[in-house]
Every structure is written in C-alpha cells, then in structure tokens.
Motif scaffolding. Structure first.
Motif, PDB file in Angstrom:
ATOM      1  N   UNK B  36       0.818  -1.355  -0.129  1.00  0.00           N
ATOM      2  CA  UNK B  36       0.158   0.086   0.109  1.00  0.00           C
ATOM      3  C   UNK B  36       0.965   1.322  -0.105  1.00  0.00           C
ATOM      4  N   UNK B  37       1.986   1.084   0.844  1.00  0.00           N
ATOM      5  CA  UNK B  37       2.662   2.358   0.893  1.00  0.00           C
ATOM      6  C   UNK B  37       3.561   2.638  -0.653  1.00  0.00           C
ATOM      7  N   UNK B  38       3.825   1.702  -1.063  1.00  0.00           N
ATOM      8  CA  UNK B  38       4.349   1.535  -2.512  1.00  0.00           C
ATOM      9  C   UNK B  38       3.555   2.216  -3.641  1.00  0.00           C
ATOM     10  N   UNK B  39       2.241   1.886  -3.157  1.00  0.00           N
ATOM     11  CA  UNK B  39       1.121   2.764  -4.193  1.00  0.00           C
ATOM     12  C   UNK B  39       0.863   3.846  -3.657  1.00  0.00           C
ATOM     13  N   UNK B  40       1.520   4.492  -2.588  1.00  0.00           N
ATOM     14  CA  UNK B  40       1.117   5.845  -1.989  1.00  0.00           C
ATOM     15  C   UNK B  40      -0.020   5.884  -1.533  1.00  0.00           C
ATOM     16  N   UNK B  41      -0.534   4.627  -1.101  1.00  0.00           N
ATOM     17  CA  UNK B  41      -1.832   4.813  -0.274  1.00  0.00           C
ATOM     18  C   UNK B  41      -1.457   4.800   1.241  1.00  0.00           C
ATOM     19  N   UNK B  42      -1.444   6.000   1.552  1.00  0.00           N
ATOM     20  CA  UNK B  42      -1.047   6.245   3.042  1.00  0.00           C
ATOM     21  C   UNK B  42      -2.338   6.354   4.144  1.00  0.00           C
ATOM     22  N   UNK B  43      -3.375   6.522   3.565  1.00  0.00           N
ATOM     23  CA  UNK B  43      -4.622   6.489   4.509  1.00  0.00           C
ATOM     24  C   UNK B  43      -5.206   5.071   4.568  1.00  0.00           C
ATOM     25  N   UNK B  44      -5.007   4.389   5.720  1.00  0.00           N
ATOM     26  CA  UNK B  44      -5.355   3.048   5.668  1.00  0.00           C
ATOM     27  C   UNK B  44      -6.539   2.897   6.581  1.00  0.00           C
ATOM     28  N   UNK B  45      -6.816   3.501   7.611  1.00  0.00           N
ATOM     29  CA  UNK B  45      -8.123   3.210   8.261  1.00  0.00           C
ATOM     30  C   UNK B  45      -8.411   4.600   9.191  1.00  0.00           C
ATOM     31  N   UNK B  46      -9.247   4.158  10.108  1.00  0.00           N
ATOM     32  CA  UNK B  46      -9.715   5.370  11.163  1.00  0.00           C
ATOM     33  C   UNK B  46      -9.450   4.657  12.536  1.00  0.00           C
ATOM     34  N   UNK B  47      -9.259   5.809  13.389  1.00  0.00           N
ATOM     35  CA  UNK B  47      -9.195   5.478  14.778  1.00  0.00           C
ATOM     36  C   UNK B  47     -10.340   5.042  15.581  1.00  0.00           C
ATOM     37  N   UNK B  48     -10.166   4.372  16.703  1.00  0.00           N
ATOM     38  CA  UNK B  48     -11.382   3.657  17.181  1.00  0.00           C
ATOM     39  C   UNK B  48     -12.408   4.532  17.682  1.00  0.00           C
ATOM     40  N   UNK B  49     -11.855   5.897  18.578  1.00  0.00           N
ATOM     41  CA  UNK B  49     -12.865   6.586  19.034  1.00  0.00           C
ATOM     42  C   UNK B  49     -13.254   8.121  18.451  1.00  0.00           C
ATOM     43  N   UNK B 500      -1.529   6.522  22.881  1.00  0.00           N
ATOM     44  CA  UNK B 500      -2.151   5.279  22.380  1.00  0.00           C
ATOM     45  C   UNK B 500      -2.899   5.473  21.199  1.00  0.00           C
ATOM     46  N   UNK B 501      -2.337   5.243  19.993  1.00  0.00           N
ATOM     47  CA  UNK B 501      -2.959   5.660  18.625  1.00  0.00           C
ATOM     48  C   UNK B 501      -4.320   4.747  18.602  1.00  0.00           C
ATOM     49  N   UNK B 502      -4.403   3.502  18.883  1.00  0.00           N
ATOM     50  CA  UNK B 502      -5.533   2.634  18.637  1.00  0.00           C
ATOM     51  C   UNK B 502      -6.781   3.178  19.456  1.00  0.00           C
ATOM     52  N   UNK B 503      -6.407   3.409  20.780  1.00  0.00           N
ATOM     53  CA  UNK B 503      -7.764   3.647  21.524  1.00  0.00           C
ATOM     54  C   UNK B 503      -7.778   5.333  21.846  1.00  0.00           C
ATOM     55  N   UNK B 504      -7.116   6.009  21.076  1.00  0.00           N
ATOM     56  CA  UNK B 504      -7.162   7.603  21.190  1.00  0.00           C
ATOM     57  C   UNK B 504      -6.915   8.158  22.517  1.00  0.00           C
ATOM     58  N   UNK B 505      -5.842   7.629  22.925  1.00  0.00           N
ATOM     59  CA  UNK B 505      -5.562   8.279  24.415  1.00  0.00           C
ATOM     60  C   UNK B 505      -4.443   8.950  24.063  1.00  0.00           C
ATOM     61  N   UNK B 506      -4.580  10.476  24.558  1.00  0.00           N
ATOM     62  CA  UNK B 506      -3.637  11.488  24.540  1.00  0.00           C
ATOM     63  C   UNK B 506      -2.832  11.779  25.585  1.00  0.00           C
ATOM     64  N   UNK B 507      -1.908  12.541  25.698  1.00  0.00           N
ATOM     65  CA  UNK B 507      -1.274  13.093  26.997  1.00  0.00           C
ATOM     66  C   UNK B 507      -2.046  13.900  28.002  1.00  0.00           C
ATOM     67  N   UNK B 508      -3.037  14.517  27.338  1.00  0.00           N
ATOM     68  CA  UNK B 508      -4.156  15.241  28.097  1.00  0.00           C
ATOM     69  C   UNK B 508      -4.778  14.300  29.043  1.00  0.00           C
ATOM     70  N   UNK B 533      -6.048  -1.734  23.874  1.00  0.00           N
ATOM     71  CA  UNK B 533      -6.455  -2.104  22.630  1.00  0.00           C
ATOM     72  C   UNK B 533      -5.638  -3.337  22.102  1.00  0.00           C
ATOM     73  N   UNK B 534      -5.848  -3.711  20.997  1.00  0.00           N
ATOM     74  CA  UNK B 534      -5.272  -4.866  20.421  1.00  0.00           C
ATOM     75  C   UNK B 534      -3.708  -5.093  20.628  1.00  0.00           C
ATOM     76  N   UNK B 535      -3.337  -3.842  20.396  1.00  0.00           N
ATOM     77  CA  UNK B 535      -1.775  -3.911  20.406  1.00  0.00           C
ATOM     78  C   UNK B 535      -1.290  -3.922  22.009  1.00  0.00           C
ATOM     79  N   UNK B 536      -2.342  -3.900  22.883  1.00  0.00           N
ATOM     80  CA  UNK B 536      -1.912  -3.859  24.503  1.00  0.00           C
ATOM     81  C   UNK B 536      -0.909  -2.894  24.807  1.00  0.00           C
TER      82      UNK B 536
END
Lengths: 183, 977
Positions: B36-49, B500-508, B533-536
């Motif tokens: 996908x990266x080779x095809x310049x497809x950078x957008x893969x999905x959406x975050x959970x929250x 946490x990118x998967x569960x959308x947890x920020x420093x705040x 999240x699944x990446x634990x």
C-alpha cells in the motif's frame, strides 16, 4: 444353530492412507495381567519361558513375532497375541479385554508430525523410541500409545470411541499432508 | 513509492490485490502495508474513538493503526494488521471503522466533539438521567463500539493445535536469535527457532550494516542454510511465541495459510502450538517508541525504524520528502539510508543539543516538532528550533523516541521489568521466568555486536547446563553501533498529542487521570483505556507512564509498569480452542448396536458421552409417548431388547477380592455364592450414596460388578483410591471391562423362551434362577448370562465380546419380532423402572443417603465399609430427612413435573414451606396414570397423605397422593418368573 459374526472396532473403516501416513486396524487378543502379591517373579518367568519375552518395565514394550507385552499402568501389563493365559492366571489376575480397545497402527515418514497434533507426549525420535509405550491423551481420549518402529506407532483407545479416533486421526493426517503441498 | 535497487522483494513476481475496492499491484515478499505504501496509499483506516484518519505506523505485529478486514471466500477476518499480512495474488482487504467511506467518515464528527469525550467521559456523562441508560445510551454506545466486523457466518476455516518439544526454544531470529540457535545447534541441542516473520533475520533485514564482512541479510541467510541442514533444528516461521507458562511451556501461534489465496484441502489457517522447552532464549528484539507531539497521528507519520524497514526490506519510501524526529543516535540511520537511496531528506530534527550527522542531510539539533498539518496525510511539520517556529514541508515523518526492549514474555509469570536509565527503558529482570534467558535488544543490548555476543553466550551457558560440552567459535564482526539517547517523551504545544493511537488516548487524558487522582499506573490504564487495545499498549505504555510519572511528580521506576499478560499478539479464539468444535468437542461413544439402532431410525440421546436410543418409532407413531407406551407394554406382555452396555463393568480378581468388595459395598459380598448376583450400594466417605449396581460372583476369587453409566469412571477411580491409599494390603486386582462386553437386557415374560432359541444350551429356572449368573454360549461365542431385572419382569442380561455385539443385537431383534416383542429405548426403560420403584442417579444425586432411599437396613452390621460411620451421623437419618416415596396425581390426568417442589396442601408454596421435591416422572401405561418418585420430608410415614406439587417455572400445581415407591408387582412375582 445361530451364528454370530465379528465386526472390528472401526467397522472395517481402515486401512486408510493420507499423504505418506497410513492407518490400519489391528485385531488381536488382548489381556491385561496383574500379578498377585508376591507372584511377580513367577509371572515374569512364565512370560519369559512361554513367550521368550522379558517382563516389560515402565514404558517398555517388547515383542516377538506378533506377540507383544507392554507396560499398561501402575499394576498391569498388556499381553497381545498368543499368550500362556492359563499359566499366567495361576499367578496373576488375567482379564480378557480383546474387544474393549480399538487398536490402530499408524505409520509413514510423517507419522510423528501427525501424532504431534493429537497427543501432548514428546514424540521426538530420541525421546519416544521403538520399544517404548506410554499412556496419555489422544485429543480428549485416554489412550495407550506405543512405538513399534521409528515410523510406526500403535494407538489404543476405548472401542466405543473408535469413530472419534478416526475423526481426530484423519483430521491430523489431512493437515500434515496439506502442509506437504503448501507452497 | 518504490525505490529502485532496494529491498528483498521479488520484482519479477507481480501480485494483484484489492484494497478499499481499488486494484493495486505489489510484489512477492511484500506485506499488505508495504504494498500500500508503495502505491502511495497512506490512509489505511480510522481510529477507534475519534475516527481520525490513520496510516501505517510500524512494520511489525505491534501495529496500532493499519488494521484492515481481509476477505477470504465466505469468511472475513477483521483487525488484520496490514504490517504482518503477507501479500498474495488476489488478496482482498478493506478498511474498517469508517462509514460511508474511508475519506469521508461520518463518525469523524467525534473528533470535533473531542473536548467532550475526554478520558472517563462516559463514567460521568451517562450517569443521568438514569432511565436513559438502557433506552438511549447503551444502544448508541453498542453501535459505535467494536472494531471490525465478523462475517456472522459459520467459520469454515480450519484451526489446529499441536505440541512440540525441544531442548532450547529460541524466540526471535534476529542477530541474537540466530546466534543463539546456531550455537545451541552446534552443541548438539534440539533447537526450535521461532520467528513471527516469514523471513528470518530480524532487524538485519531492515538495516544497512555488515556482519562478518557481508551484509547482514547474507550473513543471516548463511546461518539459516546451516540451521536448515541440521536435523536437530526446527525452524518455525510466521510463528509468534505468545505466552510463557509453567514448566517451560510456551504458547505459539503459527499463521499457516494467511498468505495463501487457495490453500490445500485440510490445511489449517493457524496452528496453536504448545511448546515444552527445557530452556528458552528470548531474542525478541525491541520496539521503537513514539514521541508525543501535537497531531502526531497523521498518515505518513511512522516510527523511524519502520521507515528503514520499508526502504531496506521492501524497497519502498513512504514519501518523497522525508523528515525525521528523534532523541537518539539510531534515528539518524533513517536519514542516512534515505539519503543514500536517493530520497530527499528535508530535516533531521533531534531534540538533543549535541548531534553529529552521519550522512548528507540537514540536522536541527535541540529542536522539536510542535505541530503537523494535512487532513488525510502529512503535508508539513512545524518545528521549534532555537526559539523560533519553522514549518517544513514533508509527506513522511519518521519518529524515534528510543527503543523499548520486548520484555513481555519475561513478565508473563508476574515478573516486573527494571528501569535501565542508560537506555531510558525497562529491561527484563533476571530469572523472571524459570529457564528463560534473554539476549540482544530484548535484554537492552542495542548493538549488533553485543546482540551476537549475548546470543552466543546464552546458548553456550544453556548447552553446558544441559550437559553438553559446546565448542567455542569466533563471533562474527559487526557494528558496535553506540546507542545514545536523551529521554524525551512529549512536546508541549497546542493540540492533542497521541500516546495510544489505537484507543485514541492523548497526553491530556493521562494528565487528567492524574489530576482526578488515578495515580496508579493500573488505575490510569483503566480510566483512560490506554494500553487496552489489540496492540496491548506496545506502542504507548512506556510513554504513557512517563507522562504519568511527570504529572504525579514521581520517577518512571517508581511509577512502574502495568502487568504484561499473554498473549503477546492477538490470538483468535478459534486457534486457542482449535480442534474443539463440532466432532472435536468431546469423544462420542457408540454402542455396538448403534448401526442397527440407526437403521430403525431411533432418535438418540446423549448419556454421558454415549449415544443411546430414546425410543424406536414404528409406522404410524407420531409422538414419542406412543412409542414409549407401546414399548413399555411390550416388555410387560412379551419381550423387549435393550442395549445396556453403557453400564460400567469392572472385573475383580484376587484372593482378597471378597474382603475388598465388602469394604466398598454396604452389604455383604463375601457371603455371595459363586454363580449368584447381588444388588449393592456404595457410599462415599461422607456417608452419602455414591453408586449402585450389581455384583456377580463368577468364581471363588473372581467377581464382576456393574456400575451406573454415569458413575463408571467415578467408581473405578474410587476403587483405585481405596486400594492404593486405604487397603493396599489386600491382594486384589481390578480392570474395567465395560468396553469388552456388549450386554443386552432381554426382558419380559417371554425372555427365557427367546434366549432358549439362541443359546447353545437351554436354560431353566433351576440352572438360571433369579439373581443367578454363569457362562453361556451363543452361536459358538462364549458369553455371560445374568438373570437380573431393571424392569421388574422376568429378565436377563446377555453379554458377548463387543465384536459380536452388532450381530447379537440383530439376532435378538429377529427372535423378539417373532414373539411379538422388539427393542425398547431409554424412555420405556425409565417407565419400567419407575413403575418398579428402582432408582437412578436422579435419585442418588450425591445428596441422598441409604436411609433416604429406604436402604439403610442394607448396611451390614457385621462389617465395616466406606461411609458406614459417617452415614450414621445425626442429621443423616431420622424424620427430618427427605425420604424416597412414590407420587400419583389425585386426578389421574394431572401432570407431575420432575424438579417440582412439594408443599402441604394448605401451605403457601414458598421456600420456607418446602417439603421435598420430585426426582423422576413418567406416564405409566400399566398403572394408567402419571407416576413419580420424590423425596418427601419423613416421607415413609406419610404414605397415603395428600401433598401439593408446585412447579414454579410453569406455574403447574397438582395434588398428589403419597405412595410406596413400588407401583407395580410389589411382591416381585414377575421377576422371579
């Protein structure tokens, strides 16, 4: 005069061969033998004299021709094939269980890979050698598993579970055979 | 984009695949992510929250963003990490958590609402109004929750489990793992080398560096060639060791067919291995961590090491203008490699003040990224350098916050990692898992030279420990690669900074948790969902606790880590439970009469694991009761055949057999004569009934006992216990012969006539009186005959070796048919025994005593037996006990229901007024009424009274007459013949 016909435990569903592993059913007389108190030496003498076989120690299987003696549990050995039953019965409890077990020989170069999918035993060559027998599980079934030769094992489960054994065995055999085709 | 001349892919082998309904091409050797990266497809999905646009962040199993659903025929697998999904011809993948499309996602509105959706918002928001919870909040939350969707169809994929054993399990095949494996193998140890990639070499495949004078990949390949030649080595690719358990057992998930469009018949998708290893070496490497800076989650932002992997292993650049942001020397390798590959590196932003470039690129020392732009993909970063802000255009940013050793497995038995300030990371504690040593980056050794040396040293030590005398050999030369790092976790600035990118947890969120006094790292985790999240939390744990430490004014070691638990990667439940579905769920036990029974179309019921016929329907019968009534009447009138082989049969021999059985049974066995059978009862140690059955004396020192079907195993175990633990002095031996004998009840007035039609020698009332037994012959086969009855009729049980069971059953049916008889099933068997007041485990359910069932007088006072003393305890005998009685409805058509409770006729049917309960019930075609067995308080003294049965579930209430439990032929004239 009525007649009764004999039907093997698997109902003549064997032999089968999948990939390079084959399974055949063994129909043999099978007796469990437990020497009475203080009679172990006499029992061993009978086995040695009449069958030419040493009494099997724990996890040992010995055979001569089609006669086998194998360790079975903490108090029993199993005697398969021709055996001096009357002489043994004088010094040991001898119980006929010939029809109680489904006995299947599996063999072929990938047989250990098949068994690795069925039993938690350590089935590596140097750990489960010819002449060894163990009690363990085949999937959910309690079983007797013996190594007859490097690539030949004898599996025994209760007769009533023969269909389940065939199901579990063929599933494992198909999986191993499919791996050989995997690219 | 692809970079010419780079990568280990096979450019001659083009693979077509589909993502988001669009066709792409990749090469053999690609992952879905690299293609996908080779095809310049950078957008893969959406975050959970917040449904934020996300792209690939890593190149391994820790990937938090690049989750897709892979469609395979009728099944689909959600949450597949694009970074581990090998590309294959025809692969179909689609993004998830986005509607109506990946570009325009409706729930992206959550991102705008983020000020209201901070950590713990749901704990506060959904508290009121209370009535809203079930009707409004929960349905909405349920709709929004979940990541990916299952096919909601039967899963046709095969999964299997398997076992493996070895001297040494080497986990990970990077430099330290390869070195450990080859060292152990050369020492003659049995080695399993497991790696989660399809190609072994670990970071050597991703880096530009030399080992032993050749590129790392070539060195790795040479070692693999040697390993593959050795018979004592097993190489397991695509296999992730997921957990460390007791006794040197490790769980491992092998992805067998995930890379195949069409797999051979019988090939499992995954195999879950249980590996028993005498020793193990963890060479799992390390995972690069992020730095939390504002808007650090845009597609195009990834770890710096992942960038190198895509470049050096897959020949892919994730962008045309590359920027790198780091706090350590390792990040510079990315800049160097991309420059050397001809890709423009626009900035190397290093937060350290003293920095040396290792290539031709611009370094911003003492700088930090304070913001990014680009809605669906990175367009620019804003940096703060020398007090000024500067915007740099770039479409890919590699970030390195340092490396976290993969300590996970060392913590699976409750070990805790320790902080190593030199590398600003946690490292494993020595001896955390018995038998498991750690080498290389997983142990905090970041140089290749060090990793090789540690792998070698660990394997040498293990070999010596296991009794080998390993030969020493020279270590290959490799880069020293000094790893210099200045701890740096987050950047202050405007905008949210993701941990946490998967569960959308920020420093705040972390800071808010601390502010609300969730100061423990475990509480913070649960409050914010960081690491859940699944990446634990592989990508976020250390950063999050560093931020928490800062917010709570503590150090990182004092703050500690959360608990690492198995599995290391997500494992499908189907893999964990492999082999346990459908026929694999439990063994099926079939009677020898099964084929003939099936031919008669008898519905089967499962009893224990046995399949037994419920009834044998005849033409015109439309309801089981019709068949059951007919069969019960048939037995009372002519003769019925029933397979009773499921009853446990135990062969007992030895000079002390009688004394042993006397100790087991409450009644005397020693007085039983050869050729006779006696009914017996066994108690547990606590005085309650364990089982009942018959005991036949076949010889002077030879007995055969029967048990109930359900308790066959329990009785055998009990006997083993009694013999081994209590009476090992007795010379007795016992063996289960349940399976050896096929045994059939032949019951009814015509039973003897039937048998005399097939037995070699005629039997008479004299040769086989009631409760007699002996050897017989049928069709030349030696069998056993017992004149016992569970029906109350003149009856026998005929046993032959099981090989003749099918044949004998058919023969018995033929004979019976000629006499107006036939087979009967479990339903009729139940009717017959209730009519006679015989018990089953419905009555002896583990809570009843011999007194309760009216058999206290059977307890012999001439001998001791198991349970005798305890059975005489106050409270186990007397009028306060519920005692076995029979019940008949006062109105014959009223129902009695098993399980219903009994009450005085005028009493309110509440718990406090309970007088007992119904155990068994049937309609008796002989009595022409429903009849039942029940336990009633002081029941034997209440025969003739009326009692009220109430079944609370269905609301049925029936007035019943309390009767003697024997409804039919109480004198026993019929069974005595």
């Amino acid at each position: 005069m009525v007649e009764l016909s004999f039907l093997s435990a698997t109902g003549n569903k064997l032999p089968i061969k999948i990939g390079n592993v084959s399974a055949t059913e063994v129909n043999a007389t099978l007796h469990l033998v437990a020497p009475f108190h203080g009679k172990s030496t006499q029992a061993a003498t009978v086995v040695k004299r009449e069958m030419g076989l040493d009494w099997p120690g724990v996890h040992e299987l010995k055979h001569r021709g089609k006669s086998y003696v194998l360790w079975f549990d903490h108090s029993h050995i199993a005697v398969m094939g021709e055996a001096p039953l009357a002489k043994l019965a004088r010094v040991a409890a001898v119980t006929d269980v010939s029809d109680g077990w489904c006995i299947v020989d599996v063999y072929g170069s990938d047989v250990r890979d098949v068994l690795a999918r069925l039993t938690p035993l350590d089935i590596r060559e140097q750990h489960f050698k010819a002449g060894m027998t163990q009690r363990s599980m085949i999937m959910h079934m309690q079983a007797s598993i013996s190594c007859l030769e490097k690539s030949q094992f004898r599996l025994m489960v209760f007769r009533s579970m023969a269909r389940t054994l065939l199901h579990d065995l063929t599933t494992a055999m198909e999986s191993v055979a499919a791996r050989a085709q995997k690219v | 984009m692809r970079i010419a001349g780079k990568g280990l892919i096979d450019r001659d082998s083009v693979l077509n695949f589909t993502f988001n309904n669009k066709l792409y091409q990749g090469f053999e050797g690609d992952t879905l992510a690299s293609a996908l990266l080779a095809n310049d497809q950078m957008l893969i999905g959406r975050s959970f929250k917040y449904h934020r646009p996300r792209g690939i962040m890593t190149a391994g199993s820790e990937e938090p963003n690049g989750l897709v659903t892979v469609q395979r025929g009728r099944t689909q697998e959600p949450n597949t990490r694009a970074t581990v999904q090998q590309l294959y011809e025809g692969l179909v993948a689609r993004p998830q958590n986005a509607w109506p499309s990946l570009k325009y996602d409706f729930l992206g509105i959550n991102d705008l609402l983020s000020p209201f959706l901070a950590a713990g918002f749901y704990y506060k928001t959904f508290m009121w109004p209370k009535a809203f919870w079930e009707r409004v909040y929960e349905p909405i939350i349920r709709r929004a929750a979940g990541l990916g969707e299952l096919a909601e169809a039967y899963d046709h994929d095969l999964y299997e489990k398997a076992f493996a054993h070895c001297d040494v399990l080497v986990i990970g095949a990077g430099p330290s793992g390869l070195m450990a494996a080859i060292t152990a193998a050369r020492a003659g140890l049995d080695v399993i080398l497991a790696d989660e990639s399809n190609r072994l070499g670990g970071r050597l495949l991703s880096e530009v560096e030399e080992v032993d004078g050749v590129t790392g990949r070539i060195w790795a390949d040479a070692i693999l060639v040697e390993l593959a030649r050795l018979s004592n080595v097993r190489i397991m690719t695509n296999t992730t060791v997921t957990g460390a358990y007791d006794q040197g057992t490790y769980g491992a998930l092998e992805r067998v067919a995930h890379h195949m469009h069409l797999s051979p018949e019988g090939l499992p998708l995954e195999t879950f291995w249980r590996i028993a290893a005498r020793k193990a070496v963890l060479c799992a490497g390390a995972l690069e961590r992020q730095i939390a800076f504002p808007n650090n989650d845009r597609p195009g932002i990834m770890t710096a090491s992942a960038m190198r992997t895509y470049l050096n292993r897959y020949g892919v650049s994730p962008g045309q203008k590359i920027a790198i942001f780091g706090n350590n020397s390792d990040a510079h390798r990315t800049a160097r490699d991309f420059v050397e590959a001809g890709v423009e590196v626009v900035a190397m932003i290093d937060c350290r003040q003293e920095v040396l470039a290792i290539g031709n690129y611009t370094v911003y020392a003492g700088a930090e990224v304070v913001g990014t732009s680009g809605r669906l993909g990175l367009k620019a970063v804003t940096i703060r350098h020398n007090g000024a802000l500067k915007t740099i255009e770039c479409d890919a940013l590699g970030v390195s916050g340092g490396w976290n050793p993969s300590v996970h497995l060392t913590c699976h038995m409750n070990g805790r990692p320790v902080w190593n300030k030199d590398i600003a990371s946690f490292v494993p504690q020595d001896g955390a898992v018995p038998g498991l040593s750690v080498a290389g980056a997983a142990a905090g050794e970041m140089s290749t030279t060090g990793a090789l040396a540690q792998g070698y040293a660990m394997a040498q030590a293990i070999a010596r420990d296991l009794g080998k005398r390993p030969k020493s050999f020279d270590l290959p030369l490799a880069s020293e690669g000094p790893y210099e790092i200045t701890p740096f976790w987050d950047v202050d600035g405007k905008g949210r900074a993701w941990l946490d990118f998967q569960n959308d947890v920020t420093t705040k969120d972390i800071k808010q948790a601390a502010q609300e006094n969730f100061r423990s790292v475990e509480h913070m985790k649960r409050y914010t969902t960081q690491g859940m999240a699944t990446d634990q939390g592989k990508n976020s744990n250390v950063n999050a606790l560093a931020v928490l430490a800062d917010a709570t004014g503590r150090g990182i070691p004092e703050t500690g880590t959360t608990t690492f638990r198995p599995p290391y990667i997500p494992v499908a439940m189907a893999a964990l439970g492999a082999g346990g579905h459908a026929k694999g769920f439990a063994p099926e036990r079939f009677l020898t009469s099964d084929a003939a029974t099936q031919e008669l179309k008898a519905p089967m019921i499962e009893a224990g694991l046995w399949y037994r016929p419920s009834y044998f329907p005849q033409l015109g019968e439309t309801h089981w009761r019709q068949s059951c009534d007919r069969e019960a009447k048939m037995v009372r009138k002519t003769v019925g055949i029933c397979d009773v082989s499921t009853l446990g049969k135990i062969d007992i021999q030895g000079p002390d057999a009688a004394e042993f059985l006397d100790f087991l049974y409450i009644n005397s066995v020693a007085s039983l004569k050869v050729g006779k059978v006696r009914y017996g009862l066994m108690l547990r140690e606590d005085g309650h009934v364990m089982d009942d059955g018959t005991c036949a004396r076949l010889g002077e020192h030879y007995y055969l006992i029967t048990t109930t079907t359900a308790a066959a195993g329990q009785v055998m175990r009990h006997m083993d216990f009694v013999h081994q633990a209590l009476r090992s002095d007795l010379d007795v031996s016992f063996t289960s012969v349940t399976e050896h004998w096929a045994q059939f009840a032949v019951a009814g007035p015509a039973a003897r006539d039937l048998l005399n039609g097939i037995l070699t020698h005629t039997i008479t009332d004299k040769t086989f009186p009631f409760m007699g037994c002996g050897a017989v012959q049928v069709g030349g086969v030696d069998g056993r005959l017992f004149r016992i009855s569970f029906s109350g009729e003149h009856a026998y049980e005929l046993a032959v070796p099981a090989g003749y069971g099918d044949s004998l059953f058919r023969l018995l049916l033929d004979q019976a048919a000629g006499m107006g008889g036939g087979p009967y099933g479990m339903e009729a068997l139940n009717v017959l025994r209730i009519e006679k007041g015989f018990i089953t485990h419905a009555e002896i359910d583990g809570r009843t005593t011999a007194f309760d069932i009216g058999m206290a007088q059977m307890i012999s006072d001439k001998k001791d037996c198991i349970g005798k003393t305890m059975a005489a305890r106050p409270g186990l005998i007397g009028p306060e006990r519920d005692q076995l009685v029979g019940l008949k409805p006062v109105d014959a058509i009223k129902k009695i229901i098993p399980g219903a409770h009994l009450f005085e006729t005028g009493a309110e049917p509440i718990r406090q007024n309970d007088q007992g309960y119904v155990t068994s019930m049937c309609y008796s075609p002989t009595i022409k009424s429903f009849i039942a067995q029940a336990f009633l308080r002081d029941g034997r003294n209440r025969i003739g009274q009326t009692i009220k049965m109430v079944e609370h579930l269905s609301g049925v209430s029936t007035l019943c007459e309390v009767c003697d439990p024997v409804f039919f032929d109480p004198e026993g004239g019929r069974l005595r013949g």
